[in-house]
Enzyme design. Structure first.
Site, PDB file in Angstrom:
ATOM      1  N   SER A 170       0.845  -1.202   0.000  1.00 45.76           N
ATOM      2  CA  SER A 170       0.000   0.000   0.000  1.00 45.76           C
ATOM      3  C   SER A 170       0.880   1.252   0.000  1.00 45.76           C
ATOM      4  CB  SER A 170      -0.945  -0.045   1.207  1.00 45.76           C
ATOM      5  OG  SER A 170      -1.840   1.037   1.180  1.00 45.76           O
ATOM      6  N   THR A 171       0.763   2.103   1.032  1.00 42.13           N
ATOM      7  CA  THR A 171       1.489   3.382   1.054  1.00 42.13           C
ATOM      8  C   THR A 171       3.000   3.183   0.893  1.00 42.13           C
ATOM      9  OG1 THR A 171      -0.181   4.272   2.541  1.00 42.13           O
ATOM     10  CG2 THR A 171       1.896   5.469   2.400  1.00 42.13           C
ATOM     11  N   HIS A 197      -2.684  -1.092  -3.305  1.00 41.30           N
ATOM     12  CA  HIS A 197      -3.839  -0.208  -3.074  1.00 41.30           C
ATOM     13  C   HIS A 197      -3.694   1.033  -3.937  1.00 41.30           C
ATOM     14  CE1 HIS A 197      -4.211  -2.064   1.222  1.00 41.30           C
ATOM     15  NE2 HIS A 197      -4.593  -2.905   0.269  1.00 41.30           N
ATOM     16  N   MET A 290      -0.077   1.151   5.282  1.00 40.55           N
ATOM     17  CA  MET A 290      -0.843   1.349   6.506  1.00 40.55           C
ATOM     18  C   MET A 290      -1.816   0.195   6.715  1.00 40.55           C
ATOM     19  SD  MET A 290      -1.845   5.368   6.853  1.00 40.55           S
ATOM     20  CE  MET A 290      -2.010   5.802   5.139  1.00 40.55           C
ATOM     21  N   ASP A 293      -3.936  -5.064   6.027  1.00 40.25           N
ATOM     22  CA  ASP A 293      -4.368  -5.868   4.879  1.00 40.25           C
ATOM     23  C   ASP A 293      -3.247  -6.827   4.488  1.00 40.25           C
ATOM     24  OD1 ASP A 293      -6.023  -6.747   2.833  1.00 40.25           O
ATOM     25  OD2 ASP A 293      -5.236  -5.276   1.396  1.00 40.25           O
TER      26      ASP A 293
END
Length: 350
Positions: A170-171, A197, A290, A293
């Site tokens: 993600s991030t 993401h 973050m 997941d």
């Protein structure tokens, strides 16, 4: 108190972002700027902990201002991006230059839209501000000119035990994924599936960008694609990617189910599907991001006999998703991002 600079040529956007951030008692918007040139001046004057940066601005655009910030006084920068193909390409370039993440530009005067984005914006600002500044050390100090190039990734000897790699991220993910995939050899002996993401308009340009810099082939996944060695498939934004193991092949399926998943694409859905499709032939890799997941998916993967790698705290932009599998005792190895490509190749033989 987290000090934030808002840099945007739109008076409405400056007001909207400042108002949202100002609702959190731990955040203070110390200055606003109308273009990149003024933004640089405000960075020097106010020394903010986080900068939100528009891309298209007069006098000096956001990418140019970002380059200056990363060279002169590196700090977390969140890009404000339009959710279009053009916006995606500029944002991916910004992430490559050192921006940590992006927030959508589609703020409107409809209060519901702003409320939906507000929580995400505040969480991102607070999360990236807490990261130690080792990630943002001046480049001259962090990368000495005499630094030796890293050795090429070498294929281990012995019998190969795994042939499918599922990556959840993600991030801070796009540069991390690019670093890994661009280090893999053309004859990489496994297929790769990735849940990054991202909004729907971003995953296609992301895959195309990777395909242009990697020896393996990379594409945005479509239903009907067949997973094969030397290929990586990026799950499309807004949907999930699952694997369907046939007698002699693995088909990829893009699906909206489960509709109630917090993230689309979901790393949990992808990794669990991979584990259920190929069992112990699967390797799960959880990178910067973050939240948690991927953890539930890795649980399934471990039950099926697969192995799991977690990116190290020291090399994550956000140590959330990897921390979740480490804290749960699910990670077989914790690996720095620079060593991840070699670790992935090595774990295909463990």
């Amino acid at each position: 108190m987290i000090k934030v600079l808002v840099c945007d040529d739109s008076a409405f956007m400056r007001k909207a972002i400042s108002t949202m951030l100002g609702k959190d008692p731990e955040i203070e918007v110390v200055a606003t700027a109308r273009d990149g040139e003024e933004g640089l001046e405000m960075v020097r004057r106010h020394d903010p902990d986080v900068v939100t940066m528009d891309i298209e601005m007069p006098r000096m655009d956001g990418l140019t201002a970002l380059r200056h910030i990363m060279m002169e006084s590196p700090r977390p920068v969140l890009m404000v991006s339009s959710l279009t193909t053009e916006g995606a390409e500029s944002t991916l370039k910004a992430l490559e230059l050192g921006a940590v993440d992006f927030i959508p530009k589609q703020l409107s005067k409809v209060s519901l839209d702003i409320i939906k984005i507000e929580t995400d914006l505040i969480n991102k600002v607070k999360t990236v501000a807490k990261r130690k500044m080792r990630h943002f050390a001046p480049r001259a100090a962090a990368r000495p000119a005499a630094a030796a190039p890293r050795p090429a990734v070498v294929r281990p000897s012995g019998a190969q035990l795994r042939d499918v790699v599922a990556i959840g991220v993600s991030t801070g993910g796009p540069p991390a994924v690019q670093k890994i995939l661009s280090a893999l050899p053309e004859d990489f002996p496994a297929g790769i599936v990735i849940a990054q993401h991202m909004p729907p308009a971003f995953t296609g340009p992301f895959a195309k960008r990777l395909d242009g810099v990697c020896k393996i082939r990379v594409k945005e996944a479509e239903t009907g694609d067949r997973l094969q060695a030397g290929w990586a498939f990026v799950a499309p934004g807004g949907q999930h990617l699952v694997l369907d193991q046939k007698v002699s092949r693995i088909d990829l399926v893009v699906t909206p189910e489960p509709r109630d998943a917090l993230y689309k694409p979901s790393a949990n859905v992808l990794v669990a599907s991979t584990a259920n499709a190929v069992g112990r032939r699967a390797l799960g890799v959880i990178l910067t991001g973050m939240g948690s997941d991927g953890m539930e998916g890795v649980k399934v993967l471990k039950e099926k006999g697969g192995r799991a790698l977690a990116q190290s705290d020291a090399t994550c932009v956000v140590y959330g998703m990897p921390k979740a599998i480490v804290d749960a005792g699910l990670a077989d190895e914790i690996v720095d991002i620079d060593d991840m490509a070699g670790a992935i190749l090595g774990n295909l033989y463990k």
